[in-house]
Design an enzyme around this catalytic site. Structure first.
Site, PDB file in Angstrom:
ATOM      1  N   LEU A 326      75.612 -15.486 -42.557  1.00 25.15           N
ATOM      2  CA  LEU A 326      76.602 -15.011 -43.516  1.00 25.15           C
ATOM      3  C   LEU A 326      77.492 -16.162 -43.941  1.00 25.15           C
ATOM      4  O   LEU A 326      77.798 -17.054 -43.132  1.00 25.15           O
ATOM      5  CB  LEU A 326      77.469 -13.903 -42.890  1.00 25.15           C
ATOM      6  CG  LEU A 326      76.717 -12.713 -42.288  1.00 25.15           C
ATOM      7  CD1 LEU A 326      77.710 -11.726 -41.674  1.00 25.15           C
ATOM      8  CD2 LEU A 326      75.863 -12.024 -43.344  1.00 25.15           C
ATOM      9  N   GLU A 327      77.936 -16.139 -45.190  1.00 23.36           N
ATOM     10  CA  GLU A 327      78.718 -17.255 -45.708  1.00 23.36           C
ATOM     11  C   GLU A 327      80.026 -17.448 -44.955  1.00 23.36           C
ATOM     12  O   GLU A 327      80.581 -18.538 -44.921  1.00 23.36           O
ATOM     13  CB  GLU A 327      79.005 -17.055 -47.205  1.00 23.36           C
ATOM     14  CG  GLU A 327      79.867 -15.857 -47.526  1.00 23.36           C
ATOM     15  CD  GLU A 327      79.968 -15.616 -49.022  1.00 23.36           C
ATOM     16  OE1 GLU A 327      81.082 -15.747 -49.551  1.00 23.36           O
ATOM     17  OE2 GLU A 327      78.955 -15.294 -49.661  1.00 23.36           O
ATOM     18  N   GLN A 328      80.541 -16.379 -44.345  1.00 20.48           N
ATOM     19  CA  GLN A 328      81.803 -16.494 -43.596  1.00 20.48           C
ATOM     20  C   GLN A 328      81.636 -17.294 -42.313  1.00 20.48           C
ATOM     21  O   GLN A 328      82.633 -17.700 -41.714  1.00 20.48           O
ATOM     22  CB  GLN A 328      82.358 -15.098 -43.277  1.00 20.48           C
ATOM     23  CG  GLN A 328      82.931 -14.364 -44.461  1.00 20.48           C
ATOM     24  CD  GLN A 328      81.874 -13.705 -45.335  1.00 20.48           C
ATOM     25  OE1 GLN A 328      80.669 -13.781 -45.056  1.00 20.48           O
ATOM     26  NE2 GLN A 328      82.306 -13.047 -46.397  1.00 20.48           N
ATOM     27  N   GLY A 329      80.404 -17.474 -41.831  1.00 16.47           N
ATOM     28  CA  GLY A 329      80.183 -18.320 -40.663  1.00 16.47           C
ATOM     29  C   GLY A 329      79.254 -17.798 -39.600  1.00 16.47           C
ATOM     30  O   GLY A 329      78.640 -18.595 -38.877  1.00 16.47           O
TER      31      GLY A 329
END
Length: 539
Positions: A326-329
């Site tokens: 996920l782009e959030q990490g």
């Protein structure tokens, strides 16, 4: 040895000066330093200061339920300019959210910058580099030829095209930061910050660098301060960067949810608590999108209908045969939805968002599962803007970064939209009782979030999955390759698009099992080819 000031939110907010450029770390409700933002808004209401702020929000500017995140500072006169990866969308106590009102009325200058690029702009500002040179956004709304990422007519030009090494690149200038408002779990006496209760560290370190290296101020909202120094391996933001610590003991993991140790990787939890996706057309779409996955895939997941795919994968007991990013990490684990979107249960690792975007922008994944609002005849996708309903779309987020070089992109969405649509799925077929009045396959999209031409130039495999048909982007055009059992090709597919669609010579029926409620099992495709290893050398 320098130590940070420990202040209450109001005294910390008093340090922000008129005209400051303020960078805020958050992703919707995830990791948002909401109490400090609230104090800033309260100060402006009481005193009229700080005025004329420029704010930067790399992923998202806070959630949309009540006054949260950026809406605390979205006041006429307080906010002059905003750079955001995405914005509160709705539903909201305020419809549209307060920041949307300012943007739509032209009271603030506003840019919707791809999230990964916006993180890189912080790194460039911290390193005193002129900006970011990239192909992320070429041929999309971020391209100066299509608006240059500007969100209203009051916003001046920002993005430019530069010719370097025989190719055209988009140039996003660095924006010097005066104040970074970040969040963590724990601060020690030296201001070192750890993130043990956070579901993501987002981009706090780069935002702190950007402010500190510009001679600015770093304010860290934390849940607690401890009396002993943190173990160095736990420190993510070193205390040399932190000027002010604000302790908020009631700080929640998101602006709407309490602390869950399985989201921060401190505990492992059984996935038996995950409810199956409810039966209906959305589950059919998620099931068909899942059929594009291979064993051992590295899979990026976006918001919207595509977010249901992990649940159908779990139901089929394939959850351990791929890795979600996920782009959030988060890397690995099980991606969550709703208020916890951007976090994962039982993650294998939690990276900085800025580092995660290095993986995503460079195409270091196998497939990305995303959603669409509209698709054009050229295969362009709009996910970021509908003119008649601008407050219901969040903006681009990491969509442009992810689609720049993902080898395979699977877009999910309904074939039509609008009130009155009634679809029935079951018994191995789809019945269209009443169709949606609004075509979603249109001559031109309202905003180009993904460029079909760029996708073809990059040899990306692009698939569009709907409840009644599957289409592919081919050199000759948008092509129908599968239709649902029970659907008439001419009446329900070709006749319900506002553009001519090509039909594959080997047109197939979608698997009837997709339309059977209890038929949740399926086989993943065989693993994709990987670089061969010399076993003898390895031994």
């Amino acid at each position: 040895m320098r130590t940070p000031l420990v202040l209450d939110p109001d005294r910390a907010a008093a340090l922000v000066r008129d005209g400051a450029t303020v960078s805020v770390s958050s992703s919707s409700g995830l990791g948002c330093p909401d109490r400090v933002l609230e104090a800033l808004g309260d100060r402006f209401t009481a005193t009229g200061s700080p005025r004329a702020l420029t704010s930067l929000h790399p992923i998202a500017a806070g959630d949309m339920y009540g006054i949260k995140g950026v809406d605390h500072i979205a006041r006429p006169g307080m906010l002059r300019r905003i750079f955001a990866g995405s914005l509160p969308s709705g539903p909201s106590r305020f419809d549209p959210p307060l920041v949307r009102r300012l943007i739509e009325s032209g009271e603030v200058e506003a840019y919707n910058i791809p999230s990964g690029v916006l993180f890189q702009m912080h790194r460039a500002a911290a390193a005193r580099q002129p900006g970011v040179l990239t192909d992320v956004g070429r041929g999309t709304y971020a391209d100066p030829a299509l608006g240059g990422a500007r969100m209203n007519a009051a916003t001046p030009e920002f993005v430019s095209v530069e010719r370097v090494a025989g190719a055209d690149w988009l140039f996003y200038p660095a924006v010097p930061v005066d104040v970074a408002i970040i969040r963590a779990t724990t601060a020690d006496p030296l201001g070192n910050l750890s993130y043990e209760h956070e579901a993501s560290r987002l981009g706090a370190l780069d935002q702190a660098y950007a402010a500190h290296n510009n001679g600015g101020l770093v304010i860290a909202q934390v849940e607690r301060q401890v009396g002993e120094r943190l173990p160095p391996a736990r420190v993510h933001v070193p205390g040399i960067l932190v000027d002010v610590v604000v302790v908020v003991p009631e700080q929640m993991q998101t602006t709407q949810t309490q602390y869950d140790p399985a989201l921060s990787g401190e505990e492992m939890r059984s996935l038996e608590q995950i409810e199956p996706l409810p039966w209906g057309p959305e589950k059919v779409i998620a099931r068909r999108a899942a059929r594009e996955l291979h064993r051992d895939d590295i899979v990026n997941l976006g918001f919207g209908l595509s977010a249901g795919v992990p649940r159908v994968v779990l139901e089929a007991e394939h959850q351990d045969e791929m890795t979600w990013v996920l782009e959030q990490g988060p890397v690995g684990g099980f991606p969550l939805t709703d208020f916890a979107f951007g976090s994962a249960l039982n993650p294998h690792a939690i990276m900085q968002s800025a580092d995660q975007f290095t993986l995503l922008q460079g195409g270091g994944i196998d497939v990305s599962l995303l959603s669409f609002l509209e698709v054009s005849a050229a295969g362009d996708v709009n996910v970021s803007h509908l003119p008649a309903h601008s407050h219901v779309t969040a903006g681009i987020g990491g969509f442009a970064d992810i689609t720049a070089h993902a080898p395979v992109i699977v877009f999910s969405g309904y074939f039509t939209a609008g009130r009155g649509r009634e679809l029935v799925v079951g018994d191995g077929r789809l019945e269209i009782v009443t169709d949606g009045p609004v075509p979603k396959f249109v001559p031109e999209v309202a905003q180009v979030s993904f460029s079909g031409r760029a996708g073809r130039d990059r040899d990306q495999r692009v698939v569009y999955v709907t409840e009644r048909a599957v289409l592919e982007l081919r050199d000759e055009g948008l092509t129908v390759v599968e239709i649902a059992p029970g659907v008439d090709l001419q009446r329900d597919v070709l006749g319900r698009a506002a553009i001519p669609l090509l039909v594959a010579e080997d047109l197939r029926l979608m698997d009837a099992d997709l339309f059977v409620e209890d038929a949740h099992e399926f086989d993943l495709r065989v693993a994709r080819p990987r670089p061969e290893l010399d076993v003898e050398v390895a031994r």
